[in-house]
Design a protein around this motif. Structure first.
Motif, PDB file in Angstrom:
ATOM      1  N   ASP A  41       1.499   4.979  12.621  1.00 22.50           N
ATOM      2  CA  ASP A  41       2.971   5.030  13.294  1.00 22.50           C
ATOM      3  C   ASP A  41       3.703   6.066  13.101  1.00 22.50           C
ATOM      4  O   ASP A  41       3.449   6.801  11.905  1.00 22.50           O
ATOM      5  CB  ASP A  41       3.580   4.097  12.269  1.00 22.50           C
ATOM      6  CG  ASP A  41       2.619   2.143  12.033  1.00 22.50           C
ATOM      7  OD1 ASP A  41       2.231   2.456  13.431  1.00 22.50           O
ATOM      8  OD2 ASP A  41       2.924   2.029  11.133  1.00 22.50           O
ATOM      9  N   TYR A  63       1.859   5.633   2.313  1.00 20.93           N
ATOM     10  CA  TYR A  63       2.513   5.863   3.791  1.00 20.93           C
ATOM     11  C   TYR A  63       4.163   6.393   3.390  1.00 20.93           C
ATOM     12  O   TYR A  63       5.547   5.240   4.085  1.00 20.93           O
ATOM     13  CB  TYR A  63       2.730   3.650   4.772  1.00 20.93           C
ATOM     14  CG  TYR A  63       2.129   4.362   5.990  1.00 20.93           C
ATOM     15  CD1 TYR A  63       1.303   4.717   6.727  1.00 20.93           C
ATOM     16  CD2 TYR A  63       3.048   3.025   6.624  1.00 20.93           C
ATOM     17  CE1 TYR A  63       0.766   3.938   7.321  1.00 20.93           C
ATOM     18  CE2 TYR A  63       2.852   3.183   7.616  1.00 20.93           C
ATOM     19  CZ  TYR A  63       1.556   3.931   8.268  1.00 20.93           C
ATOM     20  OH  TYR A  63       1.411   3.533   9.558  1.00 20.93           O
ATOM     21  N   THR A 120      -5.484  -1.058  10.391  1.00 21.57           N
ATOM     22  CA  THR A 120      -3.897  -1.449  11.170  1.00 21.57           C
ATOM     23  C   THR A 120      -3.916  -1.190  12.516  1.00 21.57           C
ATOM     24  O   THR A 120      -4.979  -1.180  13.360  1.00 21.57           O
ATOM     25  CB  THR A 120      -3.171   1.128  10.879  1.00 21.57           C
ATOM     26  OG1 THR A 120      -4.564   1.138  11.295  1.00 21.57           O
ATOM     27  CG2 THR A 120      -3.479   0.719   9.543  1.00 21.57           C
ATOM     28  N   THR A 121      -2.500  -1.025  13.197  1.00 22.57           N
ATOM     29  CA  THR A 121      -2.227  -1.396  14.693  1.00 22.57           C
ATOM     30  C   THR A 121      -3.300  -0.031  14.527  1.00 22.57           C
ATOM     31  O   THR A 121      -3.067  -0.006  16.199  1.00 22.57           O
ATOM     32  CB  THR A 121      -1.021  -1.459  15.305  1.00 22.57           C
ATOM     33  OG1 THR A 121      -0.252  -1.015  13.956  1.00 22.57           O
ATOM     34  CG2 THR A 121      -1.280  -3.150  14.819  1.00 22.57           C
ATOM     35  N   TRP A 123      -4.039  -1.423   0.965  1.00 21.51           N
ATOM     36  CA  TRP A 123      -4.147  -1.653   2.992  1.00 21.51           C
ATOM     37  C   TRP A 123      -4.254  -3.534   2.191  1.00 21.51           C
ATOM     38  O   TRP A 123      -4.101  -4.667   2.501  1.00 21.51           O
ATOM     39  CB  TRP A 123      -4.229  -1.594   3.718  1.00 21.51           C
ATOM     40  CG  TRP A 123      -4.038  -1.934   4.838  1.00 21.51           C
ATOM     41  CD1 TRP A 123      -5.045  -1.864   5.506  1.00 21.51           C
ATOM     42  CD2 TRP A 123      -2.864  -1.775   5.151  1.00 21.51           C
ATOM     43  NE1 TRP A 123      -4.424  -2.324   6.845  1.00 21.51           N
ATOM     44  CE2 TRP A 123      -3.009  -2.664   6.341  1.00 21.51           C
ATOM     45  CE3 TRP A 123      -2.005  -1.938   4.563  1.00 21.51           C
ATOM     46  CZ2 TRP A 123      -1.943  -2.800   7.581  1.00 21.51           C
ATOM     47  CZ3 TRP A 123      -0.299  -2.307   5.741  1.00 21.51           C
ATOM     48  CH2 TRP A 123      -0.821  -2.866   7.495  1.00 21.51           C
ATOM     49  N   GLU A 129       6.591   3.572   2.112  1.00 21.92           N
ATOM     50  CA  GLU A 129       6.393   3.403   1.008  1.00 21.92           C
ATOM     51  C   GLU A 129       5.258   4.160   0.045  1.00 21.92           C
ATOM     52  O   GLU A 129       4.299   4.602   0.863  1.00 21.92           O
ATOM     53  CB  GLU A 129       6.082   1.588   1.169  1.00 21.92           C
ATOM     54  CG  GLU A 129       4.492   1.762   1.485  1.00 21.92           C
ATOM     55  CD  GLU A 129       5.489   0.630   2.506  1.00 21.92           C
ATOM     56  OE1 GLU A 129       6.441  -0.315   2.723  1.00 21.92           O
ATOM     57  OE2 GLU A 129       5.277   0.832   4.175  1.00 21.92           O
ATOM     58  N   SER A 178       4.857  -3.106   3.789  1.00 18.67           N
ATOM     59  CA  SER A 178       3.686  -2.427   3.759  1.00 18.67           C
ATOM     60  C   SER A 178       4.035  -1.975   5.897  1.00 18.67           C
ATOM     61  O   SER A 178       3.163  -1.168   5.025  1.00 18.67           O
ATOM     62  CB  SER A 178       2.506  -2.713   3.566  1.00 18.67           C
ATOM     63  OG  SER A 178       2.005  -1.841   2.446  1.00 18.67           O
ATOM     64  N   ALA A 179       5.192  -2.076   5.335  1.00 15.64           N
ATOM     65  CA  ALA A 179       5.604  -1.476   7.585  1.00 15.64           C
ATOM     66  C   ALA A 179       4.813  -1.829   7.973  1.00 15.64           C
ATOM     67  O   ALA A 179       3.543  -1.725   9.063  1.00 15.64           O
ATOM     68  CB  ALA A 179       5.450   0.595   7.095  1.00 15.64           C
ATOM     69  N   ILE A 180       4.284  -3.186   8.182  1.00 15.33           N
ATOM     70  CA  ILE A 180       3.210  -4.393   8.836  1.00 15.33           C
ATOM     71  C   ILE A 180       4.155  -5.032  10.120  1.00 15.33           C
ATOM     72  O   ILE A 180       5.113  -5.310  10.269  1.00 15.33           O
ATOM     73  CB  ILE A 180       2.685  -5.406   7.469  1.00 15.33           C
ATOM     74  CG1 ILE A 180       2.523  -5.156   6.133  1.00 15.33           C
ATOM     75  CG2 ILE A 180       2.023  -6.491   7.920  1.00 15.33           C
ATOM     76  CD1 ILE A 180       2.363  -6.521   5.394  1.00 15.33           C
ATOM     77  N   SER A 181       2.905  -4.292  10.282  1.00 14.53           N
ATOM     78  CA  SER A 181       3.510  -4.270  11.952  1.00 14.53           C
ATOM     79  C   SER A 181       3.800  -6.242  12.645  1.00 14.53           C
ATOM     80  O   SER A 181       1.915  -6.676  12.644  1.00 14.53           O
ATOM     81  CB  SER A 181       3.142  -4.124  13.018  1.00 14.53           C
ATOM     82  OG  SER A 181       3.019  -2.421  13.464  1.00 14.53           O
ATOM     83  N   ARG A 224      -1.538 -11.468  13.391  1.00 15.87           N
ATOM     84  CA  ARG A 224      -1.894 -11.720  11.349  1.00 15.87           C
ATOM     85  C   ARG A 224      -0.664 -13.224  11.976  1.00 15.87           C
ATOM     86  O   ARG A 224      -0.609 -13.943  10.775  1.00 15.87           O
ATOM     87  CB  ARG A 224      -0.529 -10.907  11.782  1.00 15.87           C
ATOM     88  CG  ARG A 224      -1.626  -8.905  11.069  1.00 15.87           C
ATOM     89  CD  ARG A 224      -1.017  -8.048  11.236  1.00 15.87           C
ATOM     90  NE  ARG A 224      -1.528  -6.936  10.792  1.00 15.87           N
ATOM     91  CZ  ARG A 224      -1.369  -5.985  10.471  1.00 15.87           C
ATOM     92  NH1 ARG A 224      -0.065  -5.056  11.213  1.00 15.87           N
ATOM     93  NH2 ARG A 224      -2.310  -4.973  11.326  1.00 15.87           N
ATOM     94  N   ASP A 269       1.303  -1.428   0.145  1.00 17.13           N
ATOM     95  CA  ASP A 269       0.157   0.058  -0.025  1.00 17.13           C
ATOM     96  C   ASP A 269       1.154   1.556  -0.021  1.00 17.13           C
ATOM     97  O   ASP A 269       1.389   1.783   1.304  1.00 17.13           O
ATOM     98  CB  ASP A 269      -0.857   0.004   1.439  1.00 17.13           C
ATOM     99  CG  ASP A 269      -1.487   1.149   1.486  1.00 17.13           C
ATOM    100  OD1 ASP A 269      -2.253   1.570   0.677  1.00 17.13           O
ATOM    101  OD2 ASP A 269      -2.299   1.615   2.763  1.00 17.13           O
ATOM    102  N   GLN A 329      -6.621   4.777   9.856  1.00 20.90           N
ATOM    103  CA  GLN A 329      -6.721   4.056   8.394  1.00 20.90           C
ATOM    104  C   GLN A 329      -7.109   2.498   9.077  1.00 20.90           C
ATOM    105  O   GLN A 329      -6.697   1.745   9.384  1.00 20.90           O
ATOM    106  CB  GLN A 329      -4.872   3.468   7.992  1.00 20.90           C
ATOM    107  CG  GLN A 329      -5.003   2.715   6.854  1.00 20.90           C
ATOM    108  CD  GLN A 329      -3.693   2.614   6.103  1.00 20.90           C
ATOM    109  OE1 GLN A 329      -2.864   2.918   6.448  1.00 20.90           O
ATOM    110  NE2 GLN A 329      -3.701   1.846   5.038  1.00 20.90           N
TER     111      GLN A 329
HETATM  112  N1  ARG Z   1       2.416  -0.553  11.472  1.00 24.22           N
HETATM  113  C1  ARG Z   1       1.041  -0.630  10.906  1.00 24.22           C
HETATM  114  C2  ARG Z   1       0.091  -1.536  10.857  1.00 24.22           C
HETATM  115  O1  ARG Z   1       0.535  -2.915  10.939  1.00 24.22           O
HETATM  116  C3  ARG Z   1       0.663   0.399   9.853  1.00 24.22           C
HETATM  117  C4  ARG Z   1       1.149   0.210   8.677  1.00 24.22           C
HETATM  118  C5  ARG Z   1       0.855   0.428   6.999  1.00 24.22           C
HETATM  119  N2  ARG Z   1       1.298   0.572   5.979  1.00 24.22           N
HETATM  120  C6  ARG Z   1       0.765   1.329   4.783  1.00 24.22           C
HETATM  121  N3  ARG Z   1       1.494   0.932   4.072  1.00 24.22           N
HETATM  122  N4  ARG Z   1      -0.518   1.544   5.088  1.00 24.22           N
HETATM  123  O2  ARG Z   1      -0.983  -2.264  11.314  1.00 24.22           O
END
Ligand code: ARG
Length: 270
Positions: free
Chosen positions: A194, A49, A153-154, A86, A53, A103-106, A111, A46, A150
């Motif tokens: 984040d 962000y 998201t976390t 996302w 990205e 995607s900066a995925i926590s 998950r 996504d 969003q």
């Molecule tokens: N780190 C957060 C999560 O994993 C937000 C990541 C959103 N990343 C993005 N590319 N929109 O939920």
């Protein structure tokens, strides 16, 4: 009002690159010795962000992109990065129509039940973006206020925990860019996302006069991971390459390029 929204949207797309325009693709080769025999993996993201990205003139760029390219080069494969959004990203990895989610995925337990993750490559925490002079000084203060997030998201989950998951004051958006636009237009009093993203936004958009509020009690440390379908052959290759680029200085260079400071690699390895 409508016109103002349009102007804000155009501005937003210029600043962040807009996902809605469809997918932008990019193929990156590894070290080249493969003579074309290197496998190409489909990476979904996504790209809304920044600085992790985002789209810049049709190209997907960011810290995560540089990390994934360095990993691909190290491990000797190619990547085709595609901006799918996302929610679709999770669907694609689950259905195995894509090989890797970036995607900066926590990484979290929920998950992990459905997906596999690489070793952690970034330490993050949620923070609150508010207009200057806001009376929101902690996560508790979000109660009774319209908060934009969003969806999925976390940050969204953290806000639900604080104000209640049925609370209609939570304004949900497909991208964090749209959540921030909602606050810009006064539809929300805060955005939770984040720290890397909200801090960068506040810094790069001084005219908006937004500031960042931290709350270490309410928001936990989170670690980003690259995400795979369960039992993917890619995970071990990526883990090994991530460890190598963390040891040989490549990761540090990328980190310094995007954040201007040295990373704390030891914390990531714990
Ligand atoms: N780190 C957060 C999560 O994993 C937000 C990541 C959103 N990343 C993005 N590319 N929109 O939920």
């Amino acid at each position: 009002m409508k016109k103002r929204f349009l102007v804000a949207s155009i501005l937003a797309s210029v600043m962040f690159g807009l996902a809605a325009c469809g997918s932008s693709e990019e193929e990156t080769s590894g070290n080249g010795d493969g003579g074309g025999s290197e496998k190409t993996y489909r990476v979904v993201t996504d790209a809304n962000y920044s600085p992790f990205e985002y789209q810049d003139g049709g190209e997907i760029v960011g810290f995560d992109v540089d990390v994934v390219k360095a990993v691909a080069k190290e491990a000797g494969f190619k990547v085709k990065i595609e901006n799918v959004g996302w929610d679709p990203l999770f669907v694609e990895i689950k259905n195995k129509t894509a090989d890797m989610g970036m995607s900066a995925i926590s990484i979290n337990d929920e998950r992990k039940a459905t997906y596999d993750f690489s070793v952690p490559y970034f330490l993050s925490t949620n923070k609150i973006l508010v207009p200057e002079g806001s009376d929101i000084k902690s996560a508790e203060d979000l109660k009774g206020k319209k908060v934009a997030v969003q969806t999925g998201t976390t940050g969204h989950l953290a806000v639900e925990k604080i104000v209640g998951d049925k609370n209609e004051d939570i304004r949900k958006f497909e991208t964090t860019v749209l959540a921030i636009m909602e606050m810009k237009q006064n539809g929300a009093k805060a955005v939770v996302a984040d720290n890397g993203v909200v801090e960068e936004y506040a810094k790069n958009n001084p005219d908006d006069k937004f500031v960042v509020v931290a709350d270490e009690d309410a928001f936990e440390n989170e670690y980003y991971g690259l995400m795979f379908p369960k039992d993917s052959e890619l995970k071990s290759k990526v883990d090994e390459a991530l460890k190598t680029i963390m040891d040989d200085g490549t990761y540090t260079e990328i980190y310094k390029k995007w954040f201007g400071i040295e990373p704390d690699i030891e914390t990531l390895k714990e």
